[in-house]
Design a protein around this motif. Structure first.
Motif, PDB file in Angstrom:
ATOM      1  N   ASP A 184      25.296 -42.726 -29.687  1.00 39.82           N
ATOM      2  CA  ASP A 184      25.710 -42.619 -31.088  1.00 39.82           C
ATOM      3  C   ASP A 184      25.608 -43.976 -31.789  1.00 39.82           C
ATOM      4  O   ASP A 184      26.520 -44.418 -32.494  1.00 39.82           O
ATOM      5  CB  ASP A 184      27.145 -42.076 -31.192  1.00 39.82           C
ATOM      6  CG  ASP A 184      27.487 -41.651 -32.629  1.00 39.82           C
ATOM      7  OD1 ASP A 184      26.547 -41.335 -33.380  1.00 39.82           O
ATOM      8  OD2 ASP A 184      28.683 -41.651 -32.985  1.00 39.82           O
ATOM      9  N   VAL A 185      24.468 -44.649 -31.555  1.00 37.61           N
ATOM     10  CA  VAL A 185      24.205 -45.935 -32.194  1.00 37.61           C
ATOM     11  C   VAL A 185      22.731 -45.971 -32.601  1.00 37.61           C
ATOM     12  O   VAL A 185      21.914 -45.195 -32.113  1.00 37.61           O
ATOM     13  CB  VAL A 185      24.504 -47.138 -31.271  1.00 37.61           C
ATOM     14  CG1 VAL A 185      25.965 -47.188 -30.879  1.00 37.61           C
ATOM     15  CG2 VAL A 185      23.605 -47.118 -30.038  1.00 37.61           C
ATOM     16  N   THR A 186      22.399 -46.904 -33.485  1.00 35.59           N
ATOM     17  CA  THR A 186      21.004 -47.204 -33.782  1.00 35.59           C
ATOM     18  C   THR A 186      20.650 -48.508 -33.089  1.00 35.59           C
ATOM     19  O   THR A 186      21.271 -49.540 -33.342  1.00 35.59           O
ATOM     20  CB  THR A 186      20.778 -47.338 -35.303  1.00 35.59           C
ATOM     21  OG1 THR A 186      21.126 -46.112 -35.935  1.00 35.59           O
ATOM     22  CG2 THR A 186      19.318 -47.669 -35.598  1.00 35.59           C
TER      23      THR A 186
ATOM     24  N   GLU B  63      19.695 -43.312 -28.197  1.00 35.21           N
ATOM     25  CA  GLU B  63      20.504 -43.569 -29.385  1.00 35.21           C
ATOM     26  C   GLU B  63      21.454 -42.411 -29.668  1.00 35.21           C
ATOM     27  O   GLU B  63      22.616 -42.618 -30.052  1.00 35.21           O
ATOM     28  CB  GLU B  63      19.584 -43.802 -30.590  1.00 35.21           C
ATOM     29  CG  GLU B  63      18.817 -45.124 -30.516  1.00 35.21           C
ATOM     30  CD  GLU B  63      17.868 -45.307 -31.686  1.00 35.21           C
ATOM     31  OE1 GLU B  63      17.717 -46.453 -32.145  1.00 35.21           O
ATOM     32  OE2 GLU B  63      17.274 -44.299 -32.140  1.00 35.21           O
ATOM     33  N   GLN B  64      20.986 -41.203 -29.451  1.00 35.67           N
ATOM     34  CA  GLN B  64      21.843 -40.036 -29.688  1.00 35.67           C
ATOM     35  C   GLN B  64      22.988 -40.001 -28.696  1.00 35.67           C
ATOM     36  O   GLN B  64      24.138 -39.708 -29.065  1.00 35.67           O
ATOM     37  CB  GLN B  64      21.003 -38.760 -29.579  1.00 35.67           C
ATOM     38  CG  GLN B  64      21.767 -37.488 -29.914  1.00 35.67           C
ATOM     39  CD  GLN B  64      20.864 -36.259 -29.909  1.00 35.67           C
ATOM     40  OE1 GLN B  64      19.659 -36.362 -29.707  1.00 35.67           O
ATOM     41  NE2 GLN B  64      21.461 -35.098 -30.122  1.00 35.67           N
TER      42      GLN B  64
ATOM     43  N   THR C 220      18.602 -53.819 -33.919  1.00 34.55           N
ATOM     44  CA  THR C 220      19.815 -53.950 -34.719  1.00 34.55           C
ATOM     45  C   THR C 220      20.772 -54.884 -33.995  1.00 34.55           C
ATOM     46  O   THR C 220      20.543 -55.274 -32.844  1.00 34.55           O
ATOM     47  CB  THR C 220      20.470 -52.576 -34.909  1.00 34.55           C
ATOM     48  OG1 THR C 220      20.869 -52.079 -33.608  1.00 34.55           O
ATOM     49  CG2 THR C 220      19.516 -51.589 -35.570  1.00 34.55           C
TER      50      THR C 220
ATOM     51  N   SER D  67      15.087 -42.227 -28.862  1.00 32.96           N
ATOM     52  CA  SER D  67      15.914 -41.352 -29.708  1.00 32.96           C
ATOM     53  C   SER D  67      17.021 -40.696 -28.899  1.00 32.96           C
ATOM     54  O   SER D  67      18.170 -40.593 -29.360  1.00 32.96           O
ATOM     55  CB  SER D  67      15.047 -40.275 -30.373  1.00 32.96           C
ATOM     56  OG  SER D  67      14.115 -40.866 -31.258  1.00 32.96           O
TER      57      SER D  67
ATOM     58  N   SER E 112       9.154 -42.804 -27.882  1.00 31.90           N
ATOM     59  CA  SER E 112      10.011 -42.520 -29.047  1.00 31.90           C
ATOM     60  C   SER E 112      11.088 -41.516 -28.688  1.00 31.90           C
ATOM     61  O   SER E 112      12.254 -41.662 -29.098  1.00 31.90           O
ATOM     62  CB  SER E 112       9.154 -41.980 -30.196  1.00 31.90           C
ATOM     63  OG  SER E 112       8.245 -42.957 -30.655  1.00 31.90           O
TER      64      SER E 112
ATOM     65  N   GLU F  94      15.341 -50.821 -35.593  1.00 31.95           N
ATOM     66  CA  GLU F  94      14.770 -50.375 -36.860  1.00 31.95           C
ATOM     67  C   GLU F  94      13.259 -50.341 -36.707  1.00 31.95           C
ATOM     68  O   GLU F  94      12.648 -51.284 -36.209  1.00 31.95           O
ATOM     69  CB  GLU F  94      15.151 -51.339 -37.995  1.00 31.95           C
ATOM     70  CG  GLU F  94      16.650 -51.490 -38.217  1.00 31.95           C
ATOM     71  CD  GLU F  94      17.283 -50.246 -38.813  1.00 31.95           C
ATOM     72  OE1 GLU F  94      16.521 -49.347 -39.268  1.00 31.95           O
ATOM     73  OE2 GLU F  94      18.531 -50.169 -38.818  1.00 31.95           O
ATOM     74  N   ARG F  95      12.679 -49.227 -37.154  1.00 34.57           N
ATOM     75  CA  ARG F  95      11.236 -49.048 -37.021  1.00 34.57           C
ATOM     76  C   ARG F  95      10.597 -49.208 -38.395  1.00 34.57           C
ATOM     77  O   ARG F  95      10.757 -48.346 -39.251  1.00 34.57           O
ATOM     78  CB  ARG F  95      10.927 -47.682 -36.438  1.00 34.57           C
ATOM     79  CG  ARG F  95      11.604 -47.404 -35.079  1.00 34.57           C
ATOM     80  CD  ARG F  95      11.865 -45.905 -34.932  1.00 34.57           C
ATOM     81  NE  ARG F  95      12.431 -45.517 -33.647  1.00 34.57           N
ATOM     82  CZ  ARG F  95      13.729 -45.544 -33.357  1.00 34.57           C
ATOM     83  NH1 ARG F  95      14.605 -45.978 -34.260  1.00 34.57           N
ATOM     84  NH2 ARG F  95      14.160 -45.147 -32.176  1.00 34.57           N
TER      85      ARG F  95
END
Length: 307
Positions: free
Chosen positions: A46-48, A42-43, A60, A39, A35, A51-52
């Motif tokens: 700057d994207v997601t 993604e940081q 996504t 994370s 995790s 989806e959890r």
């Protein structure tokens, strides 16, 4: 650049397995660690990426778009290691599923060779029926299977591992099984020790005796061929057995070959894997397996047929 290979690796495995827990198991780490890697990725971007939801993970649209790019980065890193000629730099776990016949023939030599050439690749070994290995391969619970056909689905990666023939064997003390043309009546005086139900050899044996109108056939199936072998040594019945497993016992006089006119069809084995999604060392291990299998086949006179 703050991106790390471990982050991309976590992203790819979560996407492929659909689970943070399974990705953690695959990468020999913890779920919180996976995790954290996702994370951080993604940081940095700057994207997601995903989806959890409770019990599930869904990429996504951006995650889907970037997944193939992540795979290519990992492939490039593996190509870099391969070009260096330093196989010892490969690290990882090979989840390998093997059918029993291979486990009793050349598997040990293969594992020794793999360890020598790729010392930092760990092997998690599963020995099971080919049908079960097929399911584990498709669910990605294992990376590669050494298994026999027929195959309902093709895999994008495979290597030939040889073709292995069957014979009939029995303990020397069982009477009435001499000569070069043992009849079905002579054979069926004894229980018939066979491979497990729902395997191709079992279905062939059962179908053959049905075709002979041999209603008295007493089939004794087992999911463990070694158990069948030992039961036949102990004169508990006759057995249809791959010659590769029976050869040494025949040579030692613990078994003898029974010359009945029919045997199950030979088993063709393949090393099967997902070439598109597996780490590069899986394909390299498959090629090593092919080399080891060919040495065994040529040594003992089995058949080599290209798939």
């Amino acid at each position: 650049m703050n991106l790390k290979i471990a982050q991309l690796e976590a992203f790819v495995w979560v996407a492929d397995l659909g689970s943070f827990r399974r990705a953690a198991e695959r990468l020999s780490t913890t779920q919180p660690n996976i995790s954290t890697r996702i994370s951080a990725l993604e940081q940095a971007l700057d994207v997601t990426l995903m989806e959890r939801d409770a019990g599930s993970v869904r990429l996504t649209s951006k995650g889907v778009e970037l997944l193939d790019h992540a795979r290519r980065v990992l492939r490039s890193a593996e190509a870099f290691l391969e070009a260096s000629g330093q196989a010892a730099l490969y690290e990882g776990v090979l989840k390998l599923g093997v059918s029993e016949l291979i486990a009793h023939t050349w598997l040990r030599e293969f594992l020794k060779t793999l360890k020598r050439e790729y010392p930092n690749i760990l092997v998690e070994l599963t020995i099971d029926l080919s049908a079960n290995l097929r399911n584990e391969l498709y669910s990605r619970s294992i990376d590669m299977a050494f298994q026999n056909g027929p195959f309902e689905r093709q895999t994008s990666g495979q290597e030939t591992l040889g073709t292995y023939r069957w014979i009939w064997v029995a303990a020397p003390e069982l009477p009435g099984l001499d000569g070069n043309d043992v009849s079905v009546e002579q054979l069926l005086r004894y229980p018939v020790l066979t491979h497990a139900r729902d395997t191709r050899p079992y279905e062939e044996v059962a179908g053959h005796f049905r075709s002979q109108r041999a209603a008295a056939a007493r089939l004794v199936p087992s999911s463990n061929l070694a158990a069948c072998l030992h039961m036949s040594i102990d004169a508990m019945g006759i057995a249809s057995m791959p010659v590769s497993m029976a050869r040494d016992y025949i040579k030692a006089g613990q078994l003898r070959q029974v010359h009945y006119h029919w045997t199950p069809e030979s088993l063709m084995f393949l090393a099967r894997y997902d070439a598109a999604r597996s780490p590069a060392f899986v394909a390299q291990a498959a090629r090593l397996a092919r080399r080891q299998a060919r040495q065994y086949v040529e040594r003992y006179g089995e058949s080599w047929e290209e798939s």
